[in-house]
Design a protein around this motif. Structure first.
Motif, PDB file in Angstrom:
ATOM      1  N   SER A   1       0.812  -1.219   0.000  1.00 30.24           N
ATOM      2  CA  SER A   1       0.000   0.000   0.000  1.00 30.24           C
ATOM      3  C   SER A   1       0.847   1.272   0.000  1.00 30.24           C
ATOM      4  O   SER A   1       0.450   2.279  -0.563  1.00 30.24           O
ATOM      5  CB  SER A   1      -0.950  -0.005   1.196  1.00 30.24           C
ATOM      6  N   HIS A   2       2.016   1.266   0.645  1.00 29.40           N
ATOM      7  CA  HIS A   2       2.804   2.500   0.753  1.00 29.40           C
ATOM      8  C   HIS A   2       4.122   2.449   0.001  1.00 29.40           C
ATOM      9  O   HIS A   2       4.866   3.424   0.005  1.00 29.40           O
ATOM     10  CB  HIS A   2       3.134   2.803   2.222  1.00 29.40           C
ATOM     11  N   GLY A   3       4.436   1.288  -0.570  1.00 28.60           N
ATOM     12  CA  GLY A   3       5.774   1.157  -1.170  1.00 28.60           C
ATOM     13  C   GLY A   3       6.864   1.258  -0.113  1.00 28.60           C
ATOM     14  O   GLY A   3       7.958   1.751  -0.383  1.00 28.60           O
ATOM     15  N   SER A   4       6.579   0.795   1.118  1.00 30.86           N
ATOM     16  CA  SER A   4       7.566   0.897   2.211  1.00 30.86           C
ATOM     17  C   SER A   4       8.785   0.035   1.918  1.00 30.86           C
ATOM     18  O   SER A   4       8.707  -0.946   1.182  1.00 30.86           O
ATOM     19  CB  SER A   4       6.956   0.416   3.530  1.00 30.86           C
ATOM     20  N   GLN A   5       9.889   0.403   2.542  1.00 27.39           N
ATOM     21  CA  GLN A   5      11.105  -0.415   2.480  1.00 27.39           C
ATOM     22  C   GLN A   5      11.501  -0.793   3.902  1.00 27.39           C
ATOM     23  O   GLN A   5      11.341   0.003   4.830  1.00 27.39           O
ATOM     24  CB  GLN A   5      12.250   0.376   1.857  1.00 27.39           C
ATOM     25  N   ALA A   6      12.017  -2.010   4.049  1.00 27.72           N
ATOM     26  CA  ALA A   6      12.323  -2.500   5.398  1.00 27.72           C
ATOM     27  C   ALA A   6      13.740  -3.034   5.504  1.00 27.72           C
ATOM     28  O   ALA A   6      14.276  -3.637   4.573  1.00 27.72           O
ATOM     29  CB  ALA A   6      11.337  -3.596   5.788  1.00 27.72           C
ATOM     30  N   PHE A   7      14.346  -2.806   6.691  1.00 25.83           N
ATOM     31  CA  PHE A   7      15.568  -3.515   7.078  1.00 25.83           C
ATOM     32  C   PHE A   7      15.154  -4.717   7.912  1.00 25.83           C
ATOM     33  O   PHE A   7      14.262  -4.598   8.757  1.00 25.83           O
ATOM     34  CB  PHE A   7      16.443  -2.664   8.006  1.00 25.83           C
ATOM     35  N   ILE A   8      15.776  -5.869   7.725  1.00 24.75           N
ATOM     36  CA  ILE A   8      15.630  -6.958   8.684  1.00 24.75           C
ATOM     37  C   ILE A   8      17.021  -7.301   9.196  1.00 24.75           C
ATOM     38  O   ILE A   8      17.890  -7.732   8.432  1.00 24.75           O
ATOM     39  CB  ILE A   8      14.953  -8.201   8.061  1.00 24.75           C
TER      40      ILE A   8
ATOM     41  N   VAL B   1      13.163  -4.113  11.280  1.00 29.11           N
ATOM     42  CA  VAL B   1      12.836  -5.344  11.995  1.00 29.11           C
ATOM     43  C   VAL B   1      14.121  -5.869  12.623  1.00 29.11           C
ATOM     44  O   VAL B   1      15.136  -5.985  11.933  1.00 29.11           O
ATOM     45  CB  VAL B   1      12.260  -6.412  11.042  1.00 29.11           C
ATOM     46  N   ILE B   2      14.089  -6.164  13.905  1.00 34.35           N
ATOM     47  CA  ILE B   2      15.301  -6.666  14.564  1.00 34.35           C
ATOM     48  C   ILE B   2      15.019  -8.046  15.152  1.00 34.35           C
ATOM     49  O   ILE B   2      14.088  -8.219  15.939  1.00 34.35           O
ATOM     50  CB  ILE B   2      15.782  -5.691  15.660  1.00 34.35           C
ATOM     51  N   GLU B   3      15.789  -9.023  14.721  1.00 36.44           N
ATOM     52  CA  GLU B   3      15.661 -10.388  15.244  1.00 36.44           C
ATOM     53  C   GLU B   3      16.376 -10.504  16.582  1.00 36.44           C
ATOM     54  O   GLU B   3      17.421  -9.880  16.781  1.00 36.44           O
ATOM     55  CB  GLU B   3      16.295 -11.381  14.254  1.00 36.44           C
ATOM     56  N   ALA B   4      15.854 -11.336  17.471  1.00 31.96           N
ATOM     57  CA  ALA B   4      16.485 -11.606  18.774  1.00 31.96           C
ATOM     58  C   ALA B   4      16.934 -10.316  19.452  1.00 31.96           C
ATOM     59  O   ALA B   4      18.098 -10.138  19.808  1.00 31.96           O
ATOM     60  CB  ALA B   4      17.660 -12.567  18.619  1.00 31.96           C
ATOM     61  N   GLY B   5      15.962  -9.419  19.614  1.00 26.60           N
ATOM     62  CA  GLY B   5      16.248  -8.089  20.150  1.00 26.60           C
ATOM     63  C   GLY B   5      16.985  -8.105  21.480  1.00 26.60           C
ATOM     64  O   GLY B   5      17.779  -7.216  21.765  1.00 26.60           O
TER      65      GLY B   5
END
Ligand code: ADP
Ligand code: MG
Length: 673
Positions: free
Chosen positions: A461-468, A549-553
């Motif tokens: 919907s927003h064309g968002s970009q994410a870090f994982i 997004v952060i794994e095992a915060g």
């Protein structure tokens, strides 16, 4: 005998014991007195056999009637004894100490401290501490009082330490004189040194013990304050190789050319730096500001002031990615001003370089064959990523330049008060206008797939970009092969989860050109998701990314999480941070939940300091961060007090004749840390 006398001068301290004490950094009697108990056993209730009650901890003075070793059915060796005083008899039981019957034979009078309970339905003191009483007049050491328990090392028990400390204090307790004048002591509401040592090791009650401990803690912080004052004064004796003149109107012209208006704290920091640059002794300033607060442009202003003198600036960044980013930003900012800027990467050879005004690179700058010929300023970005030695070597290679270090690690108030080593501090307290708060959620395992669906819908919907971001497996700053494997397998998994999205992979083992390609694709929106190790943690600036997004915060410190979160929320779009964690209760969970509420790096650092200690915020001893053994970084009152006294000592040395002012040190006064 004085506080500097080696412990080997004490009776019964031979080479073996000396070696063990060394492990605890104890070599002198002073060190021994500064070895503060971790806690106390309350054996202060001294009573008689007839008054013993089950459940209480008590001490009796009694005679051994009988004692023998017996085996329980399960094969445990027990020492069962019967003891009596004038009021009656009771039982005593120890476990697995068969040698006891050799020392505690019938007829001996002992002092026994321990918990009163039942054994075979009879009243009994179980596993008590004991000591032989030669006469009723000799004060007890291991029983019958608040008994200190010391940090131990193998083969060196608290019992040994108690005996030695008692002997040492008996020998020379009366000779301990304070190095501070008595009015300073009373104005600071402290006790004198002799009293402090006595109260810490032989307290009548816990309040006394605390009062004594407070004074020793004060000495520890005072020593730190004096050391940093001394370093500061020594630093001021240096003279810069290239004295600078400040050309204000040209600097202002550059500031006017910037694509934005500086924040008030950027202006203030720039002014502080400029006035340092006028001096003939070198600047040693730390520019501290939360992620995204705009430190780079402040460094650019300083570099420009240096350029106007025909001098060079050397900028060191912790990663190639960041160095490249700085290079691009500087080229843009200085486009109109004819500066020659060069990026030193491993690929650039000497012949590519002509004369330059600004050198940008990683730690390879230290080793690089390129020699700088007229350095006015060295800038070290994200200084906590470098060891003290690396920083020193870069500075040394440049002659005696001005030094600006920068960090996004917020320094808690108490630590700043100890002058953080010897640095002057400029702080960016506000964010550039228009920044939005990043909404943060801690996501439990059960909601993982829901979170992935949400990310898909945001992209759609927003064309968002994410870090994982995947954490490093080992607790270290450097990526290992294992880390690369784990992030790579996560990347494969995520490709299945997001089949319709474009994913990129970034980690430290990629070739520089591969890293560049991935980052450029992400920047140009050719990728939706960037899967990465924490290499993105420091500094990179991609305003179009809005989801982190952060794994095992729980594997990260709060400062580290805050840095990562700072990678998003840089543009005008609403941004989010999702913290995955297996924990749903306990301290680790509490720390993560704090991320939902707190947005200031300062608040988070204060909390981290309380919950995990400074090592977690600043990394290893390598970072140059001072350690405290007795005092606590959370005790702001004490730290302020010590700072006041340290300043007074430097200002009025005649009042403090017993402090070694020449060295600004407490050495020789019995304090050796
Ligand atoms: P950090 O302090 O984390 O190093 P940067 O220097 O990378 O932050 O700045 C973050 C972003 O904010 C950059 O895109 C920079 O251009 C921008 N910026 C810096 N100062 C201002 C300002 N006064 N107004 C608006 N944007 C600014
Ligand atoms: Mg930065």
């Amino acid at each position: 005998m004085d506080l500097n006398t080696p412990i080997t001068d004490l009776p019964k301290v031979g080479p073996i014991l000396t070696g063990k004490f060394k492990k605890l950094d104890i070599t002198t009697i002073g060190n021994l007195f500064y070895h503060v108990p971790s806690h106390y056993l309350d054996y202060s209730l001294v009573t008689t056999v007839s008054k013993l009650h089950a459940g209480e901890t008590a001490t009796i003075h009694a005679k051994i009637v009988s004692i023998k070793n017996i085996y329980s059915k399960r094969g445990i060796k027990m020492q069962i004894g019967s003891v009596e005083d004038t009021t009656g008899k009771t039982m005593v039981v120890w476990f697995n100490q068969p040698f006891l019957i050799k020392t505690l034979y019938p007829g001996r009078t002992v002092s026994i401290s321990g918990k009163v309970g039942f054994f075979n339905r009879k009243l009994c003191i179980t596993s008590p501490d004991y000591e032989i009483l030669d006469s009723e007049e000799t004060p007890t050491v291991h029983t019958g009082r608040l008994v200190p328990v010391y940090p131990e090392t193998s083969g060196l028990s608290s019992k040994w330490m108690r005996t030695l400390i008692k002997n040492a204090f008996k020998e020379m307790g009366t000779e301990i004189s304070d190095f501070l004048p008595s009015d300073t002591i009373s104005n600071s509401n402290l006790v004198d040194l002799r009293t402090a040592i006595e109260k810490v090791h032989f307290p009548k009650n816990l309040e006394e013990a605390e009062k004594g401990r407070e004074r020793l803690a004060f000495n520890e912080v005072l020593n730190l304050e004096l050391t940093s004052l001394r370093r500061k004064i020594d630093w001021k004796k240096n003279r810069v190789t290239n004295k600078l003149e400040i050309k204000e109107s040209a600097i202002n012209e550059f500031i006017r050319s910037l694509p934005f208006k500086l924040t008030d704290s950027q202006v203030k920091a720039a002014n502080e730096i400029i006035s340092d640059l006028k001096r003939d002794f070198p600047m040693n300033r730390l520019l501290e500001g939360d992620v995204g607060s705009g430190k780079t442009v402040v460094a650019a202003i300083a570099s420009f002031a240096v350029f106007l003198n025909g001098c060079q600036t050397v900028i060191m960044a912790p990663t190639q990615i960041l160095a490249t980013q700085h290079y691009e930003i500087f080229k843009k900012l200085f486009a109109k001003f004819n500066l020659r800027i060069s990026l030193l990467t491993s690929q650039v050879t000497k012949k590519d370089l002509g004369r330059n005004d600004i050198f940008i690179g990683t730690h390879s700058l230290i080793h690089d064959i390129v020699s700088f010929d007229k350095v006015g300023l060295v800038v070290i970005d994200e200084q906590h990523r470098f060891g003290v030695e690396q920083r020193k070597r870069l500075v040394k290679k440049s002659g005696t330049p001005h030094v600006l270090t920068m960090t996004a690690t917020p320094i808690p108030r108490t630590i700043a008060l100890t002058s953080f080593g010897d640095l002057d501090l400029s702080v960016l307290t506000e964010m550039p206008a228009g920044r939005q708060k990043v909404t943060t959620w801690v996501v439990p395992e059960g909601k993982r797939s829901g979170a992935y669906d949400w990310i898909k819908s945001q992209v759609k919907s927003h064309g968002s970009q994410a870090f994982i971001v995947c954490p490093l497996i080992e607790d270290s700053d450097a990526e290992t092969l294992e880390d690369v494997k784990s992030v790579t397998s996560e990347f494969e998994k995520l490709k299945d989860i997001f089949p319709n999205l474009k994913l990129g992979l970034l980690h430290g083992r990629l070739k520089a050109s591969e890293k560049d390609n991935v980052l450029t694709s992400f920047k140009n929106h050719k990728l939706d998701i960037l899967v990465t190790t924490p290499v993105v943690e420091v500094g990179i600036d991609i305003p179009s990314a809005t989801i982190m997004v952060i794994e095992a915060g729980e594997r990260f410190g709060l400062a580290g999480l805050h840095q990562l979160r700072g990678r998003v929320g840089r543009g005008s779009e609403k941004s989010y941070c999702l913290l995955f964690s297996n924990f749903s209760s306990g301290n680790a969970f509490k720390r993560l939940k704090a991320m939902e509420k707190m947005n200031s790096g300062f608040e988070l650092a204060e909390l981290d300091l309380k919950m995990r200690g400074p090592g977690e915020i600043f990394g290893t001893a390598q970072s140059g961060f001072p350690e405290l053994k007795i005092a606590s970084w959370n005790n702001i009152e004490l730290i302020k007090k010590a700072k006041d006294v340290a300043n007074d000592i430097v200002k009025y040395p005649k009042k403090y004749l017993k402090v070694d002012i020449a060295n600004f040190s407490l050495e020789g006064t019995g304090f050796l840390s």
